[in-house]
Design an enzyme around this catalytic site. Structure first.
Site, PDB file in Angstrom:
ATOM      1  N   ALA A  76       4.696  -3.088   3.720  1.00  0.00           N
ATOM      2  CA  ALA A  76       5.088  -3.400   2.503  1.00  0.00           C
ATOM      3  C   ALA A  76       3.897  -4.236   2.066  1.00  0.00           C
ATOM      4  CB  ALA A  76       6.734  -4.095   3.059  1.00  0.00           C
ATOM      5  N   SER A 119      -6.877  -5.248   4.691  1.00  0.00           N
ATOM      6  CA  SER A 119      -7.874  -4.975   3.163  1.00  0.00           C
ATOM      7  C   SER A 119      -9.125  -4.948   3.764  1.00  0.00           C
ATOM      8  CB  SER A 119      -7.698  -4.885   1.813  1.00  0.00           C
ATOM      9  OG  SER A 119      -7.916  -4.839   1.192  1.00  0.00           O
ATOM     10  N   TYR A 143      -5.389 -11.651  -3.438  1.00  0.00           N
ATOM     11  CA  TYR A 143      -4.889 -10.518  -3.268  1.00  0.00           C
ATOM     12  C   TYR A 143      -5.363 -10.610  -1.437  1.00  0.00           C
ATOM     13  CZ  TYR A 143      -4.390  -5.609  -1.537  1.00  0.00           C
ATOM     14  OH  TYR A 143      -4.384  -4.731  -0.423  1.00  0.00           O
ATOM     15  N   LYS A 147      -4.524 -11.530   2.313  1.00  0.00           N
ATOM     16  CA  LYS A 147      -4.250 -10.843   3.404  1.00  0.00           C
ATOM     17  C   LYS A 147      -5.006 -11.432   4.505  1.00  0.00           C
ATOM     18  CE  LYS A 147      -2.709  -6.557   2.198  1.00  0.00           C
ATOM     19  NZ  LYS A 147      -1.251  -6.053   2.725  1.00  0.00           N
TER      20      LYS A 147
HETATM   21  N1  LIG Z   1      -3.662   1.639  -1.784  1.00  0.00           N
HETATM   22  C1  LIG Z   1      -5.577   1.233  -0.810  1.00  0.00           C
HETATM   23  O1  LIG Z   1      -6.299   2.157  -1.677  1.00  0.00           O
HETATM   24  C2  LIG Z   1      -4.313   0.050  -0.154  1.00  0.00           C
HETATM   25  C3  LIG Z   1      -6.162  -0.639   0.408  1.00  0.00           C
HETATM   26  C4  LIG Z   1      -6.554  -1.145   1.212  1.00  0.00           C
HETATM   27  C5  LIG Z   1      -5.047  -1.806   1.736  1.00  0.00           C
HETATM   28  N2  LIG Z   1      -4.100  -0.962   1.040  1.00  0.00           N
HETATM   29  C6  LIG Z   1      -2.671  -1.565   2.286  1.00  0.00           C
HETATM   30  O2  LIG Z   1      -1.624  -1.043   2.483  1.00  0.00           O
HETATM   31  C7  LIG Z   1      -0.410  -0.815   1.489  1.00  0.00           C
HETATM   32  C8  LIG Z   1       0.455  -0.535   1.213  1.00  0.00           C
HETATM   33  O3  LIG Z   1      -0.471   0.608   0.234  1.00  0.00           O
HETATM   34  P1  LIG Z   1       0.190   1.237  -0.609  1.00  0.00           P
HETATM   35  O4  LIG Z   1      -1.227   1.353  -1.702  1.00  0.00           O
HETATM   36  O5  LIG Z   1       0.909   2.533   0.117  1.00  0.00           O
HETATM   37  O6  LIG Z   1       0.813   0.478  -1.974  1.00  0.00           O
HETATM   38  P2  LIG Z   1       3.039   0.322  -2.363  1.00  0.00           P
HETATM   39  O7  LIG Z   1       2.511  -0.027  -3.180  1.00  0.00           O
HETATM   40  O8  LIG Z   1       2.605   2.339  -3.091  1.00  0.00           O
HETATM   41  O9  LIG Z   1       3.128   0.957  -1.014  1.00  0.00           O
HETATM   42  C9  LIG Z   1       3.960  -0.526  -1.476  1.00  0.00           C
HETATM   43  C10 LIG Z   1       4.967  -0.141  -0.394  1.00  0.00           C
HETATM   44  O10 LIG Z   1       5.863  -1.404  -0.233  1.00  0.00           O
HETATM   45  C11 LIG Z   1       7.519  -1.806  -0.898  1.00  0.00           C
HETATM   46  N3  LIG Z   1       7.190  -3.396  -0.544  1.00  0.00           N
HETATM   47  C12 LIG Z   1       6.267  -3.989  -1.659  1.00  0.00           C
HETATM   48  N4  LIG Z   1       7.216  -5.496  -1.920  1.00  0.00           N
HETATM   49  C13 LIG Z   1       8.259  -5.994  -0.776  1.00  0.00           C
HETATM   50  C14 LIG Z   1       9.100  -6.358  -0.333  1.00  0.00           C
HETATM   51  N5  LIG Z   1       8.859  -7.893  -0.894  1.00  0.00           N
HETATM   52  N6  LIG Z   1       9.765  -6.341   0.716  1.00  0.00           N
HETATM   53  C15 LIG Z   1       9.783  -4.481   0.797  1.00  0.00           C
HETATM   54  N7  LIG Z   1       9.354  -3.678   0.916  1.00  0.00           N
HETATM   55  C16 LIG Z   1       8.310  -4.320  -0.325  1.00  0.00           C
HETATM   56  C17 LIG Z   1       7.059  -0.930  -2.071  1.00  0.00           C
HETATM   57  O11 LIG Z   1       8.774  -1.233  -2.662  1.00  0.00           O
HETATM   58  C18 LIG Z   1       5.961   0.164  -1.539  1.00  0.00           C
HETATM   59  O12 LIG Z   1       7.422   1.125  -1.346  1.00  0.00           O
HETATM   60  C19 LIG Z   1      -0.288  -2.279   0.870  1.00  0.00           C
HETATM   61  O13 LIG Z   1      -0.448  -3.576   2.403  1.00  0.00           O
HETATM   62  C20 LIG Z   1      -1.632  -2.748   1.181  1.00  0.00           C
HETATM   63  O14 LIG Z   1      -2.224  -3.916   0.375  1.00  0.00           O
HETATM   64  C21 LIG Z   1      -3.785  -0.200   0.292  1.00  0.00           C
END
Ligand SMILES: NC(=O)c1ccc[n+]([C@@H]2O[C@H](COP(=O)([O-])OP(=O)(O)OC[C@H]3O[C@@H](n4cnc5c(N)ncnc54)[C@H](O)[C@@H]3O)[C@@H](O)[C@H]2O)c1
Length: 333
Positions: A76, A119, A143, A147
């Site tokens: 999240a 990340s 951001y 992290k």
């Molecule tokens: N997608 C990428 O390329 C990438 C790269 C590096 C790190 N990340 C990390 O991976 C994780 C997931 O990324 P993603 O791409 O699946 O993002 P996403 O936005 O699809 O998923 C994030 C989820 O967290 C939930 N969320 C957000 N705020 C919240 C809160 N306050 N309380 C409860 N739930 C909450 C959202 O509803 C969503 O389901 C994140 O922590 C992101 O920083 C993603």
């Protein structure tokens, strides 16, 4: 009742893939998500979803106690670099405050392990390629800083007798579920692959399209466009499961990069997407975007040595095939 794994942010892109992978192995799972960017319909219908904010420590405690949670996969977060520069306090509140509330609830409920979605943004400008875990951590936006601090929140909680932890520093998450059950679905979408594929889809449907913008054509890379390390969400999900198993078996807490070790240029992605979609996707090379490093490529050897994990499903072809199939769901594809 058997103990379960809680996936915070489990309705999101990476989280939902992890939920499916856990469920495919018969591990009881509960999702904790406020559904701000996540989608309940991308989840297995029989997985319980607790709708709540990750900063709500009491609600997290209720969830952990009710579902006998032994380990948490903490996805999240708010995760858009540009937005973090416009609304930094939200990033500190959710990404840092949320992780602090989570560790508090985990300590109160005897949770043994937390696997955290960190990340590559914690590193900032790459001083050497590939980037290993010892690379200086000098994030260049709120951001990345959020992290980096969240990792330290986990470290401090562990020192105070809290759960063992892993921070997985993902490079670029990509692709869709091989069985078409979940995939990327963000609004707005800022990631390259779905944006390239959206252009292809519009062209197929006869719509008017603008070319895909590629920022910068004069980088010191093979074709002049930026190179990134794209890692399939199925590989990320597998790493999370191994991470949970490793910590529950007494493994040492720490941070691991998750990537393929191979950089793919933006132009290479467009070319590969043309092959997969059969559409002559137009592109336009524009000026560089501030803060975009030329190359971001992971050294993921540590995850191999400690967890026996390496990327297996991250060929360009598989990434684009699965992402394309996911985008065309509902189109009779
Ligand atoms: N997608 C990428 O390329 C990438 C790269 C590096 C790190 N990340 C990390 O991976 C994780 C997931 O990324 P993603 O791409 O699946 O993002 P996403 O936005 O699809 O998923 C994030 C989820 O967290 C939930 N969320 C957000 N705020 C919240 C809160 N306050 N309380 C409860 N739930 C909450 C959202 O509803 C969503 O389901 C994140 O922590 C992101 O920083 C993603």
């Amino acid at each position: 009742m058997k103990s379960s794994v809680c996936v915070t942010g489990g309705a999101g892109y990476v989280g939902s893939q992890t939920v499916w992978a856990l469920r495919d192995r018969g591990v009881p799972v509960v999702v904790y998500d406020n559904l701000s960017t996540g989608h309940r319909e991308h989840l297995p219908p029989d997985v319980p979803v607790v709708v709540g904010d990750v900063r709500d420590e009491a609600a997290l405690q209720n969830c952990f106690a009710k579902h006998k949670v032994r380990a948490v996969v903490h996805c999240a977060a708010v995760a858009l670099v540009g937005e973090s520069m416009r609304a930094p306090s939200m990033y500190w509140s959710i990404n840092v405050g949320g992780t602090a509330a989570l560790t508090g609830a985990a300590m109160a409920c005897g949770v043994k392990a937390i696997v955290f979605s960190s990340s590559a943004a914690v590193y900032g400008e790459a001083l050497q390629i590939p980037i290993n875990e010892r690379h200086p951590k000098e994030p260049i936006n709120p951001y990345g800083r959020s992290k980096h601090v969240a990792e330290q929140v986990l470290e401090d909680a562990r020192a105070a007798g809290g759960p063992a932890w892993i921070a997985f520093r993902y490079f670029n998450a990509a692709g869709g579920d091989s069985k078409g059950r979940t995939g990327e679905d963000h609004e707005p979408e800022t990631h390259l692959i779905p944006n390239i594929l959206k252009v292809a889809q519009s062209m197929k449907q006869g719509g008017v399209v603008s070319p895909v913008k590629l920022f910068g054509g004069d980088y010191p890379t093979e074709d002049g466009t930026c190179e990134r390390d794209y890692i399939h969400t199925e590989d990320l999900a597998e790493a999370h499961i191994r991470g949970v198993e490793y910590l529950l078996a007494g493994g040492q807490s720490g941070a691991f990069n998750l990537g393929t070790g191979q950089g793919r240029s933006l132009l290479a992605m467009v070319r590969a997407a043309r092959t997969v979609t059969g559409v002559d996707i137009p592109y336009q090379i524009t000026a560089r975007r501030p803060g975009d490093p030329a190359q971001l490529v992971a050294d993921a050897d540590l995850a191999w040595q400690e967890l026996g994990w390496r990327a297996k499903n991250s060929s360009l072809r598989h990434i684009l095939d699965t992402a394309w199939r996911w985008m065309q769901r509902g189109d009779g594809a």
